[in-house]
Design a protein around this motif. Structure first.
Motif, short mmCIF file in Angstrom:
data_model
loop_
_atom_site.label_atom_id
_atom_site.label_comp_id
_atom_site.label_asym_id
_atom_site.label_seq_id
_atom_site.Cartn_x
_atom_site.Cartn_y
_atom_site.Cartn_z
N VAL A 1 0.85 -1.19 0.00
CA VAL A 1 0.00 0.00 0.00
C VAL A 1 0.88 1.24 0.00
N SER A 2 0.32 2.33 -0.46
CA SER A 2 1.06 3.60 -0.43
C SER A 2 0.80 4.31 0.89
N LEU A 3 1.67 5.23 1.23
CA LEU A 3 1.44 6.03 2.43
C LEU A 3 0.23 6.94 2.25
N LEU A 4 -0.06 7.33 1.03
CA LEU A 4 -1.27 8.10 0.75
C LEU A 4 -2.50 7.28 1.12
N TRP A 5 -2.53 6.02 0.71
CA TRP A 5 -3.65 5.13 1.05
C TRP A 5 -3.76 4.98 2.55
N LEU A 6 -2.64 4.75 3.23
CA LEU A 6 -2.65 4.59 4.67
C LEU A 6 -3.16 5.85 5.36
N GLY A 7 -2.71 7.02 4.91
CA GLY A 7 -3.19 8.27 5.48
C GLY A 7 -4.70 8.43 5.34
N GLU A 8 -5.22 8.06 4.18
CA GLU A 8 -6.66 8.14 3.96
C GLU A 8 -7.42 7.19 4.88
N ARG A 9 -6.89 5.98 5.08
CA ARG A 9 -7.54 5.02 5.98
C ARG A 9 -7.50 5.52 7.42
N LEU A 10 -6.39 6.12 7.83
CA LEU A 10 -6.29 6.67 9.18
C LEU A 10 -7.29 7.80 9.39
N ARG A 11 -7.44 8.67 8.38
CA ARG A 11 -8.44 9.75 8.48
C ARG A 11 -9.85 9.19 8.60
N GLU A 12 -10.16 8.18 7.79
CA GLU A 12 -11.48 7.54 7.86
C GLU A 12 -11.71 6.95 9.24
N PHE A 13 -10.69 6.28 9.78
CA PHE A 13 -10.81 5.66 11.09
C PHE A 13 -11.10 6.71 12.17
N VAL A 14 -10.37 7.83 12.13
CA VAL A 14 -10.59 8.89 13.12
C VAL A 14 -11.96 9.53 12.94
N ASP A 15 -12.41 9.68 11.70
CA ASP A 15 -13.76 10.22 11.47
C ASP A 15 -14.82 9.32 12.12
#
Length: 62
Positions: free
Chosen positions: A24-38
């Motif tokens: 996975v890319s760090l961009l993908w990981l960042g998006e998943r982390l944002r979704e999780f926090v939301d």
């Protein structure tokens, strides 16, 4: 000596078992982390700390 076993290790082990072969890319990981926090705003601080730690892994000053 062995490593201490924490409750979170179960989740980490599941992640490795289920998705350990994926890339996975760090961009993908960042998006998943944002979704999780939301979805789980009470985890904002630990997720922020994890993201900051990952971002600074190669910094020699810290």
């Amino acid at each position: 000596m062995g490593r201490a076993m924490y409750f979170t290790d179960r989740g980490i082990e599941e992640l490795v078992e289920r998705r350990g072969e994926e890339e996975v890319s760090l961009l993908w990981l960042g998006e998943r982390l944002r979704e999780f926090v939301d979805l789980n705003p009470e985890f904002e601080t630990p997720v922020e700390r994890l993201a900051t730690w990952l971002a600074r892994l190669d910094d020699e000053d810290e």
